[in-house]
Structures are given as structure tokens and as C-alpha cells.
Write an enzyme that holds these catalytic residues in place. Structure first.
Site, PDB file in Angstrom:
ATOM      1  N   HIS B  68      38.435  42.157  44.880  1.00  0.00           N
ATOM      2  CA  HIS B  68      38.100  43.576  44.751  1.00  0.00           C
ATOM      3  C   HIS B  68      38.587  44.123  43.415  1.00  0.00           C
ATOM      4  CE1 HIS B  68      37.338  47.510  47.107  1.00  0.00           C
ATOM      5  NE2 HIS B  68      37.272  47.766  45.816  1.00  0.00           N
ATOM      6  N   ASN B 102      29.525  49.120  41.945  1.00  0.00           N
ATOM      7  CA  ASN B 102      29.306  50.552  41.657  1.00  0.00           C
ATOM      8  C   ASN B 102      29.437  50.854  40.173  1.00  0.00           C
ATOM      9  OD1 ASN B 102      32.080  50.085  41.729  1.00  0.00           O
ATOM     10  ND2 ASN B 102      32.570  52.139  42.451  1.00  0.00           N
ATOM     11  N   ASP B 316      42.112  46.140  43.986  1.00  0.00           N
ATOM     12  CA  ASP B 316      41.241  47.308  43.811  1.00  0.00           C
ATOM     13  C   ASP B 316      41.487  47.914  42.426  1.00  0.00           C
ATOM     14  OD1 ASP B 316      39.387  49.286  44.103  1.00  0.00           O
ATOM     15  OD2 ASP B 316      40.475  50.413  45.631  1.00  0.00           O
ATOM     16  N   HIS B 320      40.580  53.656  34.440  1.00  0.00           N
ATOM     17  CA  HIS B 320      40.014  54.920  33.976  1.00  0.00           C
ATOM     18  C   HIS B 320      40.634  55.307  32.645  1.00  0.00           C
ATOM     19  CE1 HIS B 320      37.588  55.949  37.420  1.00  0.00           C
ATOM     20  NE2 HIS B 320      38.583  55.653  38.224  1.00  0.00           N
ATOM     21  N   GLY B 335      41.531  56.196  41.352  1.00  0.00           N
ATOM     22  CA  GLY B 335      41.700  54.805  40.972  1.00  0.00           C
ATOM     23  C   GLY B 335      43.007  54.487  40.289  1.00  0.00           C
TER      24      GLY B 335
END
Lengths: 319, 435
Positions: B68, B102, B316, B320, B335
Site C-alpha cells: 500500500h 488513485n 500507506d 504531499h 496522508g
């Protein structure tokens, strides 16, 4: 009077006013006492005092506001500061100039105090961490509205003498109310008992961990309280459908003439404004003998002068 | 060409083959040729032909697998690229990663999948896999080309970033996927419940004046999906719950596993090490989705790991820009960029409090995630492709975001001291990272 003497010795050290949650009862009392000294300036023929002469205050408002913005502007000018108005619609998307960039630009022009209103909770705190100017929160999302909380307790204290032992109902959309939160912190710190009143759909999560009681029935609460603060239904924040209709909301939570008949005769009726007449409060009540709504506005000026004065003083001592 | 690489004297941990002992590993022509003690295996005696690594005091494990990650390419290359992300990954001990679809555009057809693979191959760091979207544009309405994407090498499907809201669409996705041997993964979050929430719903969201996300937003969708999975023969479907974060989700997973349903799940380091209280100063580095939950949820997740209910440990990794994370808490993106410190964080969260031992941790970062995505990896079996991570388990280091190879710095662990340093990462028999 022991408290008062203590409050005189007390030294204010905060160059920002971000919220009332982090303030002690002593600090809140100190602001109120300071405001008391400023109250008479507005009654003089020359309505000005010099403490902020040569200082620049920016009203940085990202949300609509009339009374708070004007109140701060007037407070600053009464203290002889120069005031810049900066109004901008906050954008929730990450495009355009960011809040920090806006503030840094203003700071580059040599401003001393930023009065900020913003739709995002925490925005004043974000500023305070990143710039040197003093930051005064004029309302952030549904987090806090500290000067409103201060002017509310100032108004109550002025009329009732003390908040100690008073029962105060705050009625309406608690979830989305920064006023309810600032009031709660200030009022409970000064010894009052606060009851949040509203439909369960407008009471925030884990309210049981806050220093308040909760009631879903205004009819049960109305007889018991010394002060009732009616929040404005903020249609712009509501979202979803927290109550079926305005009519039904007013039926349960509107402050009507009928309900007022069961209230204590000396109950104080408050409202942070602007009022939706006939919705949360009937006009007869808003304009009635128990209403202190306009006194709140007048006191707001003195409180804001005190806040601007104190943060500026703290900044001067630090530099 | 006959190339040889010998890793000797390390503590070899290969959970899939029940190995945890001090021995040697021989790699010949990019594959595992022998694992054992040199007194027993004659092949391990000839050490003079190739490279020899002395791994005394180190752990020698199958290459770590993170199923992930968000590498932001295509579309947001200023935040991360497949090159920067996989460079970060290999330095963090990962030999395989699975990118989420995504991106912009969304990974939703075979060309998109091939693009990710090509970029990964060009970078020559880790194996870069991708999941494809369940629905076109992640809109939750029409199925994406799951079959063609599977043929192109997609290792699963998810609309990660959001959940598939419509139960009928999710049922259709699971049903269609029974044609292929492929996992369908879900970011469990009911948008109606979650609303415009930016943190966990509770005391802290109340006092901070921020809209909250109720744990039920996750649990309601997970519960729904479990009912959907029950409609299929267990050998026909594979469902994976991504980054579960609540005590209620743990209960649902526990019940589902008790019923032997074909359901797996993963957790992230932040849901084990941080909680909602971290948001108290509006630091956007703690804004993540699913949000940081309460202390009880953290305890429930740790308990779930101790019980073996959690299949995969993931990062995960969600990079950013600083400028975006400098926005108001309400406006900043969700995030945490944690790929480069993921192993150390898991050591802190799980090994130090003795929730897992090393073989247990390695299993959840190799064998089990490989099974979820259905790739022949995550073991040191003879003949397998030689993906190996060498770890110094006791070496302590301070996490410094300024040293990240990732393009982003949105990491709340800056300054944390963690143990478990990656010494070498070997991908396909080639040393791709050396500390």
C-alpha cells in the site's frame, strides 16, 4: 476582594489570544478588569487613547462579519492604532495564495497585530506558529470565538456581580458553534454551571467529557437558569438536515414570550447576533426587559480594546 | 553468465519455510540457490567465485513487501514519482511495492498498468506493482476493465482514497472478479457517515471545532462488504480490508476469520503509534485517512496483531507537498509519508513491546502480503527470485525527514529514535541498496 488584589499583581504574558480553553480563570479575570478600565473611553467626548499609537492592526477576515469586524476596527482606532481591512473569501481548495502566504505578505508590510476570522478551526493557531505579529482570534470555524466568550462573561459579571454559582443555558446548534465553546470555557472557569440545550443532532461528539450538562428540553431548563444564551441557527454551517423544519425547531427551542413567562424574573437573555427574529427568539423577547443583547455589543468594544492592548503589551515586553 | 552472491553468518528468517537460524544464503543467477549451514550443504563451501557479504549480527530476510503506497505518478509528480518513491522504498528494505490507482489519471486500463510497470523497470530499484481501480474514475458507478488490467499485471483492485459506496456496485465488482484469481481491496469508509470530517469524531474533534469521522464510517462498510463476500464460495473470491483503524473493525475481522471467510486486512504504523490526541495542535502531519483514532482503537489493533488477525503491515505512504500541508487543518490533504521509516516504526510498535517477534514481523511484511496480491515472492525458497533484505536489528537511528529520498516530508516522526536499520537490499540477486 482578595481576587482583585491578586489580579492586580498578575502579569499578562500572552502575545496571542487564540482561545479561552488554554486561559486560566485568573487570566480571564485580568482581561475583564482591563476592559473595565477601557469602558469609559467610549463615553468621553474625545473617544481615543494612545496605547497603540504607531501600531498597525490588520482585520484579516475570511468569513462574513459585520459586528465583530467593526468592533475590532473601532477598538483598534480608539487605541490610536492604524487599521487595515483585509477581506477575502476563504477557499477550501489548495489553490491560490495560502493563508500563511497572505499573512507573511502582510507581515512584510510591518503590521503588529493580526485579527483573524476564518472558516477553518485552528487557522489562528497556524498563523501564530508561523509569524511574529500578535494574533487575535476573531472566530475560527466552530472552534472558538474568544472575544465573544469574554464579552459574554463581562456582560454577565457586570450585571450579576459574579459568575460563581450561576446556571447558564446555551441553546441551539452547539455542534457548529464557536460561541458555545468559548462561552463554556470562560463561564465554567469563572465558576458558573453551563447547560447545553439543543436537539441531539446538534450536540457534539463525546460532550460528556466537557465540563457541561446537556439537556434536550428547553422547557425543563428555562425555569432553572439565571442566564440564557440563544445561539443563532447558522444555516451556512448546518449541512444535512439536523432538524426536520424551522417550525419544529422553534417549537422546541425557540425563546418565546410563552416560555419566558416560566423563566426567573431576572433572567438575562443573550444572543451573539445577528438574530433570526422569530426563529430562535421572538422579537418581543429580543427587545424585552431581560434582553442584554445590545449591552453585549457595547461591552464587546471594551473587551476587544483590552485584548488588543494586552497582546501588544506582551509583545513589547518580549522583544 | 554465472554470477554468485553469498550472504554468510546472518540470522536467516524465512517464515514461509520455517527457518530462523544462523546460516548462509547463496544466490546464483538472480535466484536463491541454497540456504543452510556450510557444513551440510556443499554448494555453500565454494565461496570464492562471487561476492561475499558477511551478515554476522544481522537479519537476512525475504525482501520486504509493502502492498500500500502512493507514488503519485502520473499526475502529481511534484509530490512523488515512481523513481523517487522506489528509490526511497529500496533504501527502506522494500523489494516490492504496490502502488494505489488513485492517480491522475486513475489507473483503470491496461495501458495505465503498463505505464506504472515500465516506470518501475526503468528505475531499477524495487519491483513496482500496481492495483487497478475497481470503478472508472473511482466514481463508484461503472466497473473498470478488471480483466484486461489483470492480464497486464495488476495485482488487485481498489478505489483507495475512498470506498465503493454503492453496495450493488461492490457486489457486482466482487462477482465479476470471481472470473479471475484476484484480490478486491477496499478503503472502508461510508461517505455519508464520514461527511466532510477531517479527524476522528470524539472529544478532540469537539474541542478543536473540527468535523469528525465516526468509526462507524469504516465499520459500516466493512460489515456490509463481509456480508457481500459471504454470498460467494470462499475459493472464488478474495477480499482485503485496507488500513483498518478501529476496535469495531477488529471485531468484524475476528468474526470473519473465525468463519474462515476469504478476508484479509492490513494496518499502518500510524494507527499503532499515534492517536487522535496528536491532532490537538492542528499539525497537519497528523491528518490522515482513515483518521488517527482513540487510544482504545490503538490497543485493539495491537491485540489483533498479537492474535494473528492482521495479515499485512503496510505504510500507506502518502506523500504531499509542504505547501499543501501548510494549509489549515480543514483544507490540507490527508496522508503521512512514512515509507522510509516504516520498518523502524514497526519495530517500535510491535517488536519492542513484544507483540510480535522478528519472524512474526517479517512474515507480515513478506510472505503474507505476497499471498494477498498473489505473487510468488516473500520467501527464500530454493529457486525463487533473490529478493533479500539485510537488517541490523539493534542499530538505532534518528528519523530525519531531510534525509528522505522521497520527494515529500510530511512525516510526523521527524526526530523519533527507532531501531532496525536496513543494511542492504537485494532485488533479483542484485544489490540495489547499501547503507
Amino acid at each position: 476582594m482578595a481576587l482583585k488584589r491578586k489580579s492586580k499583581q498578575f502579569k499578562w504574558h500572552r502575545k496571542h489570544l487564540l482561545g479561552l480553553r488554554e486561559l486560566s480563570a485568573e487570566e480571564i479575570t485580568y482581561i475583564l478588569d482591563t476592559a473595565k478600565g477601557f469602558e469609559q473611553i467610549s463615553t468621553r467626548s474625545v473617544k481615543k487613547a494612545p496605547p497603540l499609537r504607531g501600531k498597525v492592526v490588520v482585520n484579516l477576515f475570511f468569513e462574513d462579519s459585520t459586528r465583530t469586524r467593526n468592533s475590532f476596527a473601532l477598538a483598534a482606532s480608539r487605541l490610536s492604532a492604524d487599521v487595515i481591512e483585509f477581506t477575502k473569501k476563504a477557499s477550501s481548495v489548495s489553490k491560490g495564495e495560502t493563508l500563511l502566504d497572505t499573512a507573511r505578505n502582510l507581515e512584510a508590510m510591518g503590521i503588529d497585530i493580526i485579527v483573524i476570522r476564518h472558516s477553518a478551526g485552528g487557522a489562528p493557531r497556524l498563523l501564530s506558529r508561523n509569524i511574529n505579529a500578535c494574533v487575535v482570534n476573531a472566530g475560527d470555524g466552530f472552534c472558538e470565538h474568544p472575544t465573544q466568550g469574554l464579552l459574554d462573561v463581562y456582560t454577565i459579571r457586570k450585571i450579576k456581580g459574579t459568575l460563581e454559582g450561576l446556571k447558564i443555558a446555551i441553546v441551539g446548534d452547539i455542534t457548529h458553534s464557536r460561541v458555545a465553546r468559548s462561552d463554556m470555557w470562560a463561564m465554567t472557569k469563572l465558576g458558573a454551571e453551563v447547560i447545553f440545550v439543543g436537539p441531539p443532532t446538534l450536540i457534539p461528539a463525546q460532550v460528556s467529557r466537557l465540563p457541561v450538562k446537556v439537556s434536550y428540553s428547553l422547557d425543563e431548563v428555562i425555569e432553572k437558569v439565571d442566564v440564557i444564551n440563544m445561539l443563532r441557527i447558522q444555516f451556512e454551517r448546518l449541512g444535512g438536515n439536523p432538524f426536520p423544519s424551522i417550525r419544529e425547531y422553534s417549537h422546541y427551542f425557540g425563546l418565546t414570550v410563552e416560555r419566558m413567562k416560566r423563566a426567573k424574573p431576572d433572567i438575562l437573555v443573550m444572543h451573539p447576533g445577528p438574530i433570526n427574529r422569530g426563529l430562535e427568539m421572538e422579537s418581543e423577547v429580543a427587545d424585552g426587559d431581560n434582553s442584554v443583547i445590545l449591552q453585549q455589543v457595547a461591552n464587546g468594544l471594551a473587551v476587544r480594546m483590552a485584548v488588543l492592548f494586552l497582546v501588544n503589551q506582551a509583545a513589547a515586553q518580549k522583544s | 553468465m554465472n554470477s554468485e552472491l553469498l550472504i554468510k553468518n546472518g540470522r536467516v528468517i524465512d517464515p514461509a519455510n520455517g527457518i530462523d537460524k544462523k546460516c548462509d544464503v547463496l544466490i546464483v543467477d538472480e535466484k536463491i540457490a541454497a540456504v543452510g549451514e556450510k557444513t551440510q550443504d556443499p554448494r555453500l563451501k565454494t565461496q570464492d567465485k562471487g561476492t561475499v557479504i558477511d551478515a554476522a549480527g544481522k537479519l537476512v530476510t525475504p525482501g520486504l513487501i509493502d502492498i500500500h503506497v502512493h507514488f503519485r505518478e502520473p499526475g502529481d509528480e511534484e509530490e512523488e514519482t515512481i523513481a523517487s518513491g522506489s528509490t526511497a522504498a529500496v533504501a527502506a528494505g522494500f523489494t516490492s511495492v504496490v502502488c494505489m490507482p488513485n492517480t491522475n489519471p486513475v489507473i483503470e486500463n491496461e495501458t495505465d498498468v503498463e505505464y506504472i510497470h515500465r516506470k518501475g523497470r526503468q528505475t531499477r530499484k524495487t519491483h513496482v506493482y500496481t492495483m487497478g481501480a475497481i470503478t472508472k474514475g473511482l466514481a463508484g458507478v461503472e466497473l473498470a476493465e478488471m480483466g484486461l488490467m489483470t492480464e497486464a499485471g495488476a495485482v488487485g483492485f481498489t478505489d483507495d482514497g475512498r470506498g465503493v459506496q454503492d453496495a450493488a456496485v461492490m457486489l457486482r465488482a466482487l462477482k465479476y472478479a470471481t472470473m479471475f484469481d484476484v484480490v478486491v481491496a477496499q478503503h472502508c469508509q461510508d461517505d455519508g457517515f464520514a461527511g466532510n470530517g477531517v479527524m476522528n469524531s470524539g472529544y478532540y474533534s469537539t474541542i478543536l471545532g473540527l468535523p469528525g469521522i465516526d468509526p462507524l464510517a469504516e465499520e459500516a462498510m466493512l460489515w456490509r462488504d463481509i456480508q457481500l463476500v459471504k454470498k460467494f464460495p470462499p475459493e472464488r473470491v478474495r477480499y482485503h480490508a485496507q488500513h483498518i483503524s478501529t476496535a469495531g473493525s477488529v471485531e468484524l475481522i475476528r468474526a470473519a476469520k473465525k468463519d474462515s471467510l476469504p478476508i484479509t486486512c492490513e494496518v499502518t504504523p500510524h494507527h499503532l503509534l499515534l492517536n487522535e490526541e496528536c491532532c490537538a495542535e492542528y499539525d497537519t502531519n497528523y491528518k490522515v485517512n482513515p483518521p488517527l483514532r482513540g487510544a482504545k482503537d490503538v490497543e485493539a489493533l495491537k491485540q489483533a496483531i498479537a492474535e494473528g488477525l492482521v495479515d499485512a503491515l503496510v505504510s500507506d505512504h502518502a506523500p504531499h507537498l509542504q505547501s499543501e500541508k501548510e494549509l489549515e487543518f480543514l483544507a490540507a490533504p490527508f496522508g503521512i509519508a512514512s515509507l522510509e521509516c516504516a520498518l523502524g516504526l514497526y519495530v517500535k510498535a510491535l517488536i519492542e513491546p513484544r507483540i510480535l517477534d522478528w519472524p512474526g514481523l517479517i512474515r507480515s511484511m513478506t510472505e503474507k502480503p505476497a499471498k494477498i496480491i498473489g505473487v510468488d515472492k516473500g520467501t527464500l525458497g530454493i529457486g525463487k527470485q533473490a529478493d533479500i533484505t539485510i537488517i541490523d536489528p539493534d542499530a538505532e537511528y534518528e528519523i530525519d525527514v531531510n534525509e528522505f529520498r522521497s520527494k515529500s516530508r510530511n512525516c510526523p516522526y521527524h526526530g523519533w529514535k527507532v531501531k532496525g536499520k536496513v543494511e542492504k537490499t537485494i532485488v533479483g540477486g542484485e544489490i540495489r541498496f547499501e547503507a
